[in-house]
Every structure is written in structure tokens, then in C-alpha cells.
Write a protein that holds these residues in place. Structure first.
Motif, PDB file in Angstrom:
ATOM      1  N   ARG A 133       0.838  -1.207   0.000  1.00 38.58           N
ATOM      2  CA  ARG A 133       0.000   0.000   0.000  1.00 38.58           C
ATOM      3  C   ARG A 133       0.873   1.258   0.000  1.00 38.58           C
ATOM      4  O   ARG A 133       0.567   2.245  -0.659  1.00 38.58           O
ATOM      5  CB  ARG A 133      -0.921  -0.002   1.224  1.00 38.58           C
ATOM      6  N   ALA A 136       2.530   1.636  -3.525  1.00 40.54           N
ATOM      7  CA  ALA A 136       1.604   2.142  -4.538  1.00 40.54           C
ATOM      8  C   ALA A 136       1.187   3.578  -4.280  1.00 40.54           C
ATOM      9  O   ALA A 136       0.896   4.331  -5.211  1.00 40.54           O
ATOM     10  CB  ALA A 136       0.372   1.242  -4.603  1.00 40.54           C
ATOM     11  N   LYS A 138      -1.564   4.753  -3.183  1.00 42.51           N
ATOM     12  CA  LYS A 138      -2.915   5.014  -3.661  1.00 42.51           C
ATOM     13  C   LYS A 138      -3.888   4.969  -2.487  1.00 42.51           C
ATOM     14  O   LYS A 138      -3.698   4.194  -1.544  1.00 42.51           O
ATOM     15  CB  LYS A 138      -3.324   3.975  -4.709  1.00 42.51           C
ATOM     16  N   PRO A 139      -4.935   5.785  -2.509  1.00 40.68           N
ATOM     17  CA  PRO A 139      -5.886   5.791  -1.399  1.00 40.68           C
ATOM     18  C   PRO A 139      -6.645   4.475  -1.301  1.00 40.68           C
ATOM     19  O   PRO A 139      -6.817   3.752  -2.291  1.00 40.68           O
ATOM     20  CB  PRO A 139      -6.820   6.955  -1.733  1.00 40.68           C
ATOM     21  N   CYS A 140      -7.100   4.183  -0.116  1.00 44.35           N
ATOM     22  CA  CYS A 140      -7.940   3.016   0.138  1.00 44.35           C
ATOM     23  C   CYS A 140      -9.100   3.475   1.001  1.00 44.35           C
ATOM     24  O   CYS A 140      -8.988   3.544   2.232  1.00 44.35           O
ATOM     25  CB  CYS A 140      -7.145   1.916   0.836  1.00 44.35           C
ATOM     26  N   GLU A 144      -5.213   7.365   3.217  1.00 45.97           N
ATOM     27  CA  GLU A 144      -4.296   7.886   2.212  1.00 45.97           C
ATOM     28  C   GLU A 144      -2.884   7.442   2.546  1.00 45.97           C
ATOM     29  O   GLU A 144      -2.503   7.398   3.726  1.00 45.97           O
ATOM     30  CB  GLU A 144      -4.339   9.420   2.179  1.00 45.97           C
ATOM     31  N   TYR A 145      -2.108   7.120   1.514  1.00 46.01           N
ATOM     32  CA  TYR A 145      -0.711   6.727   1.674  1.00 46.01           C
ATOM     33  C   TYR A 145       0.136   7.709   0.869  1.00 46.01           C
ATOM     34  O   TYR A 145      -0.056   7.861  -0.341  1.00 46.01           O
ATOM     35  CB  TYR A 145      -0.488   5.289   1.194  1.00 46.01           C
ATOM     36  N   HIS A 146       1.088   8.381   1.510  1.00 44.85           N
ATOM     37  CA  HIS A 146       1.857   9.444   0.883  1.00 44.85           C
ATOM     38  C   HIS A 146       3.353   9.137   0.942  1.00 44.85           C
ATOM     39  O   HIS A 146       3.839   8.576   1.930  1.00 44.85           O
ATOM     40  CB  HIS A 146       1.609  10.777   1.594  1.00 44.85           C
TER      41      HIS A 146
END
Length: 500
Positions: A133, A136, A138-140, A144-146
């Protein structure tokens, strides 16, 4: 998440799970967590009944069997906690590798199916999948993953849960990265991300560079909250606490009460003082720094007195020393009132031996989140750097007495420490602590920090505040260890310092 009251959220549908399955798992967690959560090391509400929890966030970040849920629950005292929850549709003993104490609950659901829910921070398979995660970014759903700009995050690394922490949970990925899973969740800018980025910008202070983070999406207008921080892994020879207690024990077991036989730790303490001063200089350079105003000094004094008043309620043993401690706090205010400038800046905020790693080329300070449980804005307040110094000096004292307790087979202060053998060993423990504190202060000064021994009023006030906090902690968690902070309180209330 906000501090205005509990808000429930509707868990979202994810691939591999039906919506009603996720609803069911969240309902089961709400039922099970009031009994399970108080037993966790990182749960702050020890000694208090927990009647209910409410879900604030529930996302399936790794679908399948097992599935991984990233969740946040609010307890009935208003605190919010993150759990990584594994879920399998079978009895607990049918899945190998799940520690018994990690199982939150296992049994048949109302519709007759099996369901096992477990705390997944020790599951390498799920944690390795969680890393994807971050790769990538990408939000889930509500997550949010930054990435930190310019950070490189390798994929496919095997997860290795780390042990020995209290307020958070850390997971290593090979020898490249470490994921810190924050347990107590609060809205607002994360102090550790901010401070690690500041240290990284200086380029000459050894630290764990931040790489990425996960946060809530700030749904319904709420301020985002940081959930996890991915950072560089620092290979080490051990943490300061383990190294210090081992060397203290070696000293106490020998007939040594002078400088020469104390072994190598004073050199380590000197180097740790240097590393602390380097961090303080970097934070003052990269973040705000100024002098304390008189109104701020009054407010600081009032805060210290209020903490003491609160502690007196639970620790009546502090009562004989209350007046002396209050005097120590008032003396701090007088220093500023008389026109003496008191520099303040961003500091570590929760510094002790366990927050330092002995890397191959020196000490690295870690865990810059500040005092657990305090709001992030409070942790960002500018404070005198000597507060960190005072906290570390208290940690040397604890290391010495912890080692002494291991040797005597009983907490210090009991009958075994008052016979002839115990008295001699207690003297050696005290000597080790004094020499370590002196070496730390000398190293701090050598690296450009202001010699803390030239500010005895400040050092006394902040050491006293830390010792009061320790007394409150021991009463709540290890009453038999209360003599350790009480001895410091007694000394500090009478006007003595401990830096030597």
C-alpha cells in the motif's frame, strides 16, 4: 477525527469481503475490544473500566484469507486507538503463527460461521502485504498513503515485527525500512514526521530519514490524523537502555565505587550527550527557536505545579516534598523574571535511554513524537532544551536501579537492599549513575550545547517534574518500584541536583 465527541463510520466494501462480513467484523470488534484492549501494553487507560468502543475507521487494506483491516476505535474516555486486525473464517487454532495473546476473539458468528479476529502487527505475511500500500501510494477508502518527495520505497521486503516497545509498534522490512504503527491516534500535524524531516534537511545529524506515511483522509471535514510512518531502518548494536543496564549490572557486581572500574559506559554516555546536543542544534536551526517570555514562564510554572497537584491525589508519598518541589518550580520563573534569557526551541520531548540506538558510527536518537497521549499541538510547543537533558539524567538513574533490582532479585528499597551486601551494591549503582550523568553533560557541552550544570535551577525543576511523573507511573503500574523516583524527589525537593 475530532475531539468534539464520538462519530461512527460505515465500513466500506472491499474486494474479497462482502459488505455484511465487514459490518459483522466491526460489530464483533466493538463487542470484544472492551475486554481485550485494556491488556495491551500501549493502552493508556490502565486501571479504568472500559465499557464500550466506537468505530471511527474500518478499511480492508489487504483482502482475502487472511484479510487485514486497518481500524481506529474511540474508547469511552475519548481516546482513539489504531488496530491492525487480521481476520480468518476459521477457529483460532486452525491458523498457525498467530500468538495466543494476539487473538482478540474466536467463535461462531450469529449466522453460524467461524470467525477469528487477531491483532495482526505480528503477522509477517499481512504486514508485507501492507507495505505494498505504501509502495503504490494510492488511497484506500478513508485512508491515504503518501511518499516523502524523492523517497525510494522498495517492494517485496519481508516484514519482521520488532519487540520491546510500549506506546507504539514497529515493524522492520529487511534492513532497509521500519514502519511505525501509531497506537494512540490524534488529529493534526505529526511531530515526528516534522522533526525527522528537519533533521534530514541538515544532512549532518544521524537520524532515520522519513520515507512515507499513512493518514486518514480527513472525512467529513475532520483534520487528517497520521496512522503510520515509514522510515529508514537504523541497524544498531542495541538500544541505550539495554546497553546501559548491562554495563551497570557488570559494574555493580564488581567491588567498584570509583571512576576507573566503571567500564566503558561513561564513554558511551559522553557520546550520547554529543548526539543529543547535535539534534538540539539542528532542530533550533531548522525549526522555530527564541527566548521564553515572562508570561510564558509563569504559564510553564503553573503547568508544573498543576502536574504536581494532580500527582499528589494518587501518590500521597509525595506530600512531604510538595513545598520543596513547588519552590523548585517557582525558582525557574524567577530566573526569567530577573531578566535572564531562557532559550526555547523544539525538543525531543520524551528522551530516555530507550530512545537512542547505538549504530556502528555513534548514537542515533529515535521516536520524536513527544510525550504519548499529549495533543500534537502541545508537543509542538517550544521548550528549554535542558528539559530533554533532565529526562535523560533520570534515565541513567533508572538504569542503575533496574540493574540493581535484577541483581538483588527484588525492587530497590526493599529489605534485600538494606543488608550489608545490598548497601554496598546500592552504593555502586549510585556511583555508576553519577559518573554516567557527568559524562553525558560533558559530552553535551563538548558538542556545542550549553552546559546544563551551569543552569542548576532549570535542571532541578525539570528533573523534579520528571521524577513526579515517574512516581505517578509507578503507582499506576509498578508500585514496588516507587522508591526509585521517591529518592530523586526527596533529593530534588531539598535543593540537590544529580548531574554531579
Amino acid at each position: 477525527m475530532t475531539g468534539t465527541g464520538p462519530r461512527t463510520v460505515t465500513p466500506r466494501r472491499s474486494d474479497g469481503l462482502r459488505a455484511d462480513d465487514l459490518d459483522l467484523m466491526v460489530d464483533e470488534l466493538c463487542r470484544l475490544l472492551p475486554d481485550w484492549l485494556p491488556g495491551r501494553r500501549w493502552y493508556a487507560g490502565k486501571g479504568q473500566d472500559l465499557s464500550e468502543v466506537r468505530p471511527l475507521l474500518a478499511e480492508v487494506v489487504v483482502p482475502g484469507t487472511p484479510a487485514l483491516l486497518q481500524t481506529v476505535f474511540r474508547t469511552d474516555d475519548g481516546a482513539c486507538y489504531q488496530l491492525l486486525v487480521g481476520a480468518v473464517p476459521q477457529p483460532a487454532d486452525a491458523r498457525t503463527g498467530v500468538p495466543a495473546d494476539a487473538v482478540i476473539g474466536s467463535g461462531r458468528t450469529p449466522d453460524g460461521r467461524w470467525l477469528t479476529l487477531y491483532e495482526a502487527s505480528s503477522d509477517p505475511e499481512l504486514l508485507s502485504a501492507l507495505l505494498e500500500r505504501f509502495v503504490a501510494a494510492k488511497p484506500c477508502g478513508a485512508l491515504e498513503y503518501h511518499h516523502i518527495p524523492g523517497a525510494v520505497i522498495p517492494a517485496g521486503l519481508r516484514a519482521r515485527p520488532l519487540t520491546g516497545e510500549q506506546s507504539n509498534t514497529s515493524v522492520a522490512f529487511g534492513d532497509r525500512m521500519m514502519l511505525k504503527v501509531l497506537r494512540r491516534i490524534m488529529p493534526g500535524a505529526n511531530t515526528e514526521l516534522e522533526m525527522l524531516a528537519a533533521l534530514e534537511r541538515t544532512g549532518d545529524v544521524p537520524s532515520a530519514a522519513p520515507l512515507a506515511w499513512a493518514q486518514t483522509a480527513g472525512w467529513q471535514g475532520a483534520e487528517p490524523a497520521t496512522l503510520c510512518i515509514l522510515q529508514e531502518f537504523v541497524p544498531s548494536l542495541g538500544d541505550g537502555w539495554s546497553i546501559a543496564t548491562a554495563q551497570a549490572e557488570a559494574c555493580i557486581r564488581r567491588a567498584c565505587a570509583s571512576v576507573a572500574p566503571l567500564g566503558g559506559f561513561p564513554d558511551d554516555a559522553f557520546a550520547l550527550g554529543q548526539a543529543t546536543a547535535q539534534v538540539h542544534r539542528a532542530l533550533a536551526q531548522e525549526l522555530e527557536a527564541r527566548t521564553l517570555s515572562l508570561p510564558e514562564a509563569v504559564e510553564l510554572t503553573d503547568t508544573l505545579v498543576a502536574r504536581l497537584d494532580d500527582a499528589l491525589v494518587e501518590v500521597p508519598d509525595l506530600t512531604p516534598y510538595a513545598r520543596g518541589l513547588q519552590t523548585a518550580y517557582q525558582d525557574l520563573r524567577e530566573v526569567v523574571r530577573r531578566g535572564n534569557p531562557l532559550p526555547i526551541q523544539r525538543i525531543h520531548g520524551d528522551l530516555h535511554l530507550g530512545q537512542a540506538l547505538r549504530a556502528a558510527d555513534g548514537w542515533v536518537l529515535i521516536d520524536f513524537e513527544g510525550e504519548p497521549g499529549h495533543p500534537f499541538e502541545e508537543r509542538r510547543h517550544l521548550q528549554p532544551a535542558v528539559r530533554d537533558v533532565a529526562a535523560m539524567l533520570r534515565s541513567f538513574d533508572y538504569a542503575a536501579h533496574h540493574a540493581l533490582g535484577d541483581i538483588l532479585g527484588a525492587p530497590p528499597g526493599g529489605p534485600s537492599s538494606r543488608d550489608l551486601r545490598g548497601t554496598r551494591m546500592t552504593s555502586r549503582a549510585s556511583a555508576w549513575a553519577v559518573h554516567s550523568r557527568r559524562a553525558f553533560c560533558a559530552g553535551y557541552t563538548a558538542a556545542g550545547g550549553q552546559d546544563p550544570r551551569t543552569s542548576p535551577v532549570l535542571l532541578r525543576a525539570f528533573e523534579a517534574d520528571k521524577a513526579v511523573y515517574e512516581a505517578l507511573y509507578e503507582v499506576r503500574n509498578r508500585p514496588e518500584w516507587l522508591p526509585i523516583p521517591l529518592a530523586a524527589v526527596r533529593r530534588l525537593a531539598h535543593g540537590s541536583r544529580s548531574a554531579g
